[in-house]
Scaffold this active site. Structure first.
Site, PDB file in Angstrom:
ATOM      1  N   ILE A 140       0.759  -1.330  -0.136  1.00 16.25           N
ATOM      2  CA  ILE A 140       0.032  -0.087  -0.009  1.00 16.25           C
ATOM      3  C   ILE A 140       0.725   1.249  -0.051  1.00 16.25           C
ATOM      4  O   ILE A 140       2.102   1.085   0.499  1.00 16.25           O
ATOM      5  CB  ILE A 140      -1.062  -0.075   1.104  1.00 16.25           C
ATOM      6  CG1 ILE A 140      -0.356   0.112   2.724  1.00 16.25           C
ATOM      7  CG2 ILE A 140      -2.044  -1.223   1.094  1.00 16.25           C
ATOM      8  CD1 ILE A 140      -1.177  -0.042   3.787  1.00 16.25           C
ATOM      9  N   ASP A 141       0.371   2.376  -0.636  1.00 21.78           N
ATOM     10  CA  ASP A 141       1.200   3.669  -0.750  1.00 21.78           C
ATOM     11  C   ASP A 141       1.888   3.899   0.905  1.00 21.78           C
ATOM     12  O   ASP A 141       1.184   3.908   1.735  1.00 21.78           O
ATOM     13  CB  ASP A 141       0.126   4.694  -1.207  1.00 21.78           C
ATOM     14  CG  ASP A 141      -0.144   4.545  -2.486  1.00 21.78           C
ATOM     15  OD1 ASP A 141       0.388   3.704  -3.189  1.00 21.78           O
ATOM     16  OD2 ASP A 141      -1.253   5.046  -2.807  1.00 21.78           O
ATOM     17  N   LYS A 142       2.852   4.961   0.656  1.00 19.61           N
ATOM     18  CA  LYS A 142       3.619   5.195   1.598  1.00 19.61           C
ATOM     19  C   LYS A 142       2.530   6.098   2.550  1.00 19.61           C
ATOM     20  O   LYS A 142       2.551   6.005   3.978  1.00 19.61           O
ATOM     21  CB  LYS A 142       4.572   6.194   1.277  1.00 19.61           C
ATOM     22  CG  LYS A 142       5.230   7.007   2.416  1.00 19.61           C
ATOM     23  CD  LYS A 142       6.502   8.069   1.929  1.00 19.61           C
ATOM     24  CE  LYS A 142       7.158   8.732   3.012  1.00 19.61           C
ATOM     25  NZ  LYS A 142       7.962   9.811   2.394  1.00 19.61           N
ATOM     26  N   ARG A 246      -7.468   5.596  -5.587  1.00 19.01           N
ATOM     27  CA  ARG A 246      -7.378   6.858  -5.481  1.00 19.01           C
ATOM     28  C   ARG A 246      -7.788   7.442  -7.109  1.00 19.01           C
ATOM     29  O   ARG A 246      -8.456   8.336  -7.313  1.00 19.01           O
ATOM     30  CB  ARG A 246      -5.919   7.413  -5.541  1.00 19.01           C
ATOM     31  CG  ARG A 246      -5.595   7.099  -4.084  1.00 19.01           C
ATOM     32  CD  ARG A 246      -4.037   7.020  -3.777  1.00 19.01           C
ATOM     33  NE  ARG A 246      -3.373   8.513  -4.178  1.00 19.01           N
ATOM     34  CZ  ARG A 246      -2.028   8.645  -4.051  1.00 19.01           C
ATOM     35  NH1 ARG A 246      -1.163   7.640  -3.931  1.00 19.01           N
ATOM     36  NH2 ARG A 246      -1.597  10.091  -4.376  1.00 19.01           N
TER      37      ARG A 246
END
Length: 318
Positions: A140-142, A246
């Site tokens: 998952i994204d930072k 997103r």
């Protein structure tokens, strides 16, 4: 050339494009990366090595790109605190805080989840991801918080990877959007691939490019009615593409609050985010479920909404 981690293949839909441009659009690689791979002899057209980046594509011609395996330096173990939702001899489920990068890469060579896991697990992680991504089955994204599963053994890694590939993994996210989706629940479908205008972004692309992606969403709570509206949304993923939630929510006109890439926070809501110091996309991986890859029993995990998102929800509800 050495070992490769992936072979990308496809056929050209149209003729007359420069080879590097056509391959970049079709593969998701950058144009400069494609040029370099052509120079290394890693690109073939109808079974023959591509000779020049400026050659023209032919409609229906089959292309293949042999992408070299990562050669990143071996990550070092670092004593970084972790929130462990579950752990056994085969796998570990981590509740990742926002701001923690999953694995080392250019610009983030240490201080990552992998560095923390190497310390916590005493190096006992699946080797399938290579030295750059030991144990990493998905990410998952930072700036996104929440649950992800990491494999300690190759058998666990293979079993989990099969479930991700057949889309049987249960994954649900909590998101706070600008505006209120109409209808309040629905399904967003659209292929996601690298943006042709900004290589750092993903985008909805035409069929034949990118990867099929499906997101089921429903509105849990309407917020900030006097400020133009916002909403707490649950998103359940059929697929797991890069930046899927997103991109999909932005595509219906309801980007995540705080998202610096895919949206712009409405002016009337900006003072709230500024007052709270909320400087990330409002996205949390709240639910994760799968069949244990070794014994087959169903396992299911829930992560409560983190403090920063809870504070934002309170402010938007008042």
């Amino acid at each position: 050339m050495g070992a490769t981690s992936d072979i990308l293949t496809g056929t050209f839909a149209e003729a007359g494009q420069r080879l590097d441009k056509a391959l970049a659009e079709a593969s998701g690689l950058s144009r400069e990366r494609v040029k370099a791979l052509i120079g290394e002899g890693a690109v073939t057209i109808d079974g023959r090595a591509a000779a020049s980046a400026s050659a023209k594509s032919g409609a229906g011609a089959a292309w293949a790109i042999a992408v070299p395996a990562p050669t990143a330096a071996r990550a070092q173990a670092q004593d970084i605190p972790l929130v462990i939702a579950y752990e056994d001899d085969a796998l570990i489920v981590v509740d990742k805080p926002a701001g923690l990068v999953v694995h080392p890469a250019a610009g983030n060579l240490d201080g990552t989840l992998v560095n923390a896991l190497l310390h916590h697990c005493r190096g006992q992680l699946s080797g399938i991801g290579g030295v750059a991504r030991p144990g990493i089955v998905h990410r998952i994204d930072k700036a996104t918080s929440g649950l992800l599963v990491v494999a300690k053994t190759d058998a666990a890694h293979e079993g989990l990877a099969r479930q991700f590939a057949d889309h049987s993994i249960v994954r649900a996210y909590r998101a706070i959007t600008a505006g209120v989706p109409i209808p309040p629940a629905g399904i967003i479908r659209g292929h996601i691939g690298r943006s042709a205008h900004d290589r750092k972004k993903m985008a909805l692309v035409d069929d034949g490019r990118g990867k099929h992606a499906v997101t089921h969403y429903r509105t849990l709570k309407v917020l900030a009615k006097d400020l133009g509206g916002a909403a707490l949304i649950e998103c359940r993923l059929e697929t797991g593409r890069t930046h899927q939630v997103r991109v999909h929510l932005a595509s219906i006109g309801h980007a995540l609050l705080g998202d610096p890439v895919y949206g712009k926070t409405p002016a009337r809501l900006r003072p709230i985010l500024a007052r709270l110091g909320f400087a990330r996309q409002a996205l949390h991986a709240a639910e994760l479920g799968f069949l244990h890859p070794i014994d087959g029993r169903p396992v299911h995990f829930i992560s409560s909404t983190p403090v920063d998102m809870e504070q934002l929800l309170v402010e938007l509800a008042s």
